[in-house]
Design a protein around this motif. Structure first.
Motif, mmCIF file in Angstrom:
data_model
loop_
_atom_site.group_PDB
_atom_site.id
_atom_site.type_symbol
_atom_site.label_atom_id
_atom_site.label_comp_id
_atom_site.label_asym_id
_atom_site.label_seq_id
_atom_site.Cartn_x
_atom_site.Cartn_y
_atom_site.Cartn_z
ATOM 1 N N ARG A 131 21.534 -29.402 2.611
ATOM 2 C CA ARG A 131 22.837 -28.841 2.256
ATOM 3 C C ARG A 131 23.002 -27.494 2.942
ATOM 4 O O ARG A 131 22.008 -26.832 3.263
ATOM 5 C CB ARG A 131 22.948 -28.641 0.739
ATOM 6 N N PRO A 132 24.249 -27.019 3.135
ATOM 7 C CA PRO A 132 24.422 -25.654 3.625
ATOM 8 C C PRO A 132 23.782 -24.664 2.650
ATOM 9 O O PRO A 132 23.813 -24.863 1.430
ATOM 10 C CB PRO A 132 25.945 -25.490 3.670
ATOM 11 N N ILE A 133 23.208 -23.607 3.190
ATOM 12 C CA ILE A 133 22.526 -22.625 2.346
ATOM 13 C C ILE A 133 23.472 -22.072 1.285
ATOM 14 O O ILE A 133 23.073 -21.858 0.128
ATOM 15 C CB ILE A 133 21.934 -21.498 3.212
ATOM 16 N N GLY A 134 24.722 -21.848 1.651
ATOM 17 C CA GLY A 134 25.691 -21.339 0.680
ATOM 18 C C GLY A 134 25.846 -22.270 -0.506
ATOM 19 O O GLY A 134 26.027 -21.811 -1.653
ATOM 20 N N GLU A 135 25.772 -23.560 -0.266
ATOM 21 C CA GLU A 135 25.875 -24.530 -1.365
ATOM 22 C C GLU A 135 24.656 -24.441 -2.280
ATOM 23 O O GLU A 135 24.780 -24.543 -3.510
ATOM 24 C CB GLU A 135 26.016 -25.937 -0.790
ATOM 25 N N TRP A 136 23.482 -24.271 -1.692
ATOM 26 C CA TRP A 136 22.280 -24.075 -2.505
ATOM 27 C C TRP A 136 22.410 -22.812 -3.355
ATOM 28 O O TRP A 136 22.037 -22.818 -4.551
ATOM 29 C CB TRP A 136 21.046 -23.943 -1.614
ATOM 30 N N ALA A 184 26.163 -20.924 6.236
ATOM 31 C CA ALA A 184 26.666 -22.194 6.789
ATOM 32 C C ALA A 184 25.538 -23.066 7.342
ATOM 33 O O ALA A 184 25.742 -24.266 7.586
ATOM 34 C CB ALA A 184 27.685 -21.910 7.885
ATOM 35 N N GLN A 185 24.349 -22.483 7.517
ATOM 36 C CA GLN A 185 23.236 -23.237 8.097
ATOM 37 C C GLN A 185 22.719 -24.288 7.106
ATOM 38 O O GLN A 185 22.560 -23.995 5.924
ATOM 39 C CB GLN A 185 22.088 -22.297 8.467
ATOM 40 N N PRO A 186 22.432 -25.504 7.582
ATOM 41 C CA PRO A 186 21.843 -26.515 6.698
ATOM 42 C C PRO A 186 20.390 -26.172 6.379
ATOM 43 O O PRO A 186 19.677 -25.609 7.208
ATOM 44 C CB PRO A 186 21.946 -27.802 7.519
ATOM 45 N N ALA A 187 19.973 -26.518 5.174
ATOM 46 C CA ALA A 187 18.598 -26.231 4.761
ATOM 47 C C ALA A 187 18.146 -27.255 3.730
ATOM 48 O O ALA A 187 18.953 -27.876 3.041
ATOM 49 C CB ALA A 187 18.500 -24.818 4.179
#
Length: 411
Positions: free
Chosen positions: A266-271, A290-293
């Protein structure tokens, strides 16, 4: 009577030793024949007859190596396969990190010009490259103990991964043929990795860099070549310039540890919005968020948690171990600053590797696990354990424990 028994014992011992010697001679004759059979393949790869003969003359197998499959003998396990599952606090030892970080800071200054040029060319931070060098050979202090050609030939003959090592043996001959290394200087680990930054010969052929401009790719004596080659390998495997390897976070109390697999990204912001908060109040930019992680919880719900980026998995391509990546990533951070993990390791109880392997077999039968039976508590094993704990009504902590083992045995 006693004298007769003693004579009989000696006779039986002599017979046994004679038989063992015969088996060894037969095995070594088979080895010699096997080596001779590799000449056409080496010739097609561009190895001269002179190089082949000089490298293999008088060559004998080393049956004391780990990870071999020897007829009539128990399989030899790899030394990395500890009797007990290695917990992170034992692998990422604080004392080792402090020592290596201090030396890394000194080397960062000593080799600043070279490291800056490497970072500019390949986009890999100097601290990551130094951390790999430190982890692999203690910045060159660790002398590799084995004869490279002998190790690769033995592994190709009776190792668990014969086809792979057959290719590595040919690749090593090509390195000797090209003049990059002498037969004498080709020293390796038991697994065949060589040089300051521990390359398998085939990987060096793909990613080696002559960074000091002397016409040779020399990762045994040239620090610029060794460090640049490590950076080139990471770049070729997908390293993204300017992207961190991971962010340490505090997981929310209701976090589902079964999500800690690479497939859940998921995007880091979502986490962050889900409650996975960067430690020490760190604020991330919009670009970072915005980076996926992926979520990584090396001790299940215990100990530190991380959001791992694509670069985490690029380092894992260098050495396929989560603990290795944690060590290198954290050492890199500690070279840059002195802060330890914000959340300490929990010093989780250890289980025997055989018990974890039994768990993996049980999880496989239930359709919860489809990876290697290696007795290691890796990402997929931990997630599968969490799924089992859910189904069995146990506490969901995604960690192999006596409680889980007893529950499995009872069923």
């Amino acid at each position: 009577m006693r004298a007769t028994v003693r004579i009989l014992k000696y006779a039986l011992l002599a017979l046994f030793l004679s038989g063992s010697a015969s088996v060894a001679r037969a095995a070594d004759a088979g080895f010699t024949s096997f080596i001779a059979s590799l000449w056409p393949e080496a010739q097609r790869a561009g190895v001269s007859r002179k190089t082949f003969d000089e490298a293999t003359r008088g060559l004998e197998p080393d049956y004391k190596l780990p990870d071999l499959l020897l007829p009539g003998r128990p399989a030899t396990g790899a030394p990395s396969q500890a009797e007990f599952v290695q917990v992170p606090t034992d692998y990422v030892k604080e004392a080792s990190i402090i020592r290596l970080a201090g030396e890394g800071q000194r080397l960062l200054l000593k080799h600043r010009a070279t490291l800056t040029a490497i970072e500019q060319r390949f986009g890999v931070p100097a601290t990551i490259i130094l951390a790999i060098w430190g982890r692999e050979t203690d910045y060159g202090r660790h002398a590799l103990p084995y004869d490279g050609i002998r190790v690769l030939a033995t592994q190709a003959y009776v190792g668990r991964r014969k086809d792979q090592y057959r290719g590595e043996f040919i690749a090593a001959l090509k390195l000797i043929e090209s003049g990059d290394v002498t037969r004498k200087d080709l020293r390796v680990s038991w697994g065949g990795a060589t040089g300051f930054t521990q390359f398998l010969p085939s990987e060096l052929g793909k990613h080696g860099v002559d960074f000091d401009g002397d016409g040779r790719v020399d990762i045994w004596k040239s620090i610029p070549d060794a460090l640049a080659s490590a950076a080139q390998q990471l770049t070729n495997k997908g390293w993204q310039r300017g992207l961190r390897w991971a962010y340490e976070v505090r997981a929310p109390a209701n976090a589902d540890c079964t999500m800690g697999v690479p497939e859940v990204t998921r995007p880091i912001g979502e986490w962050i919005r889900a409650g996975f908060i960067p430690v020490r109040g760190e604020k991330l930019s919009a670009a970072e968020q915005a980076q996926p992680a992926s979520l990584l919880q090396p001790e299940g719900i215990y100990g530190p948690a991380f959001l791992t980026t694509k670069n985490y998995f690029v380092i894992k391509e260098y050495n396929f171990s989560d603990l290795y990546v944690l060590f290198v990533g954290h050492l890199s951070d500690r070279i840059a600053n002195s802060q330890p993990f914000a959340t300490p390791w929990s010093a989780s109880n250890q289980l025997r590797s055989t018990d974890v392997e039994a768990m993996q077999r049980h999880l496989t039968r239930l359709g919860l696990y489809a990876d290697k039976m290696d007795g290691k508590a890796g990402m997929k094993t931990r997630a599968a354990l969490g799924a089992y704990q859910k189904s069995a009504g146990l506490k969901v902590d995604c960690w192999p424990s006596e409680t889980v083992l007893r529950a499995m045995n009872a069923r």
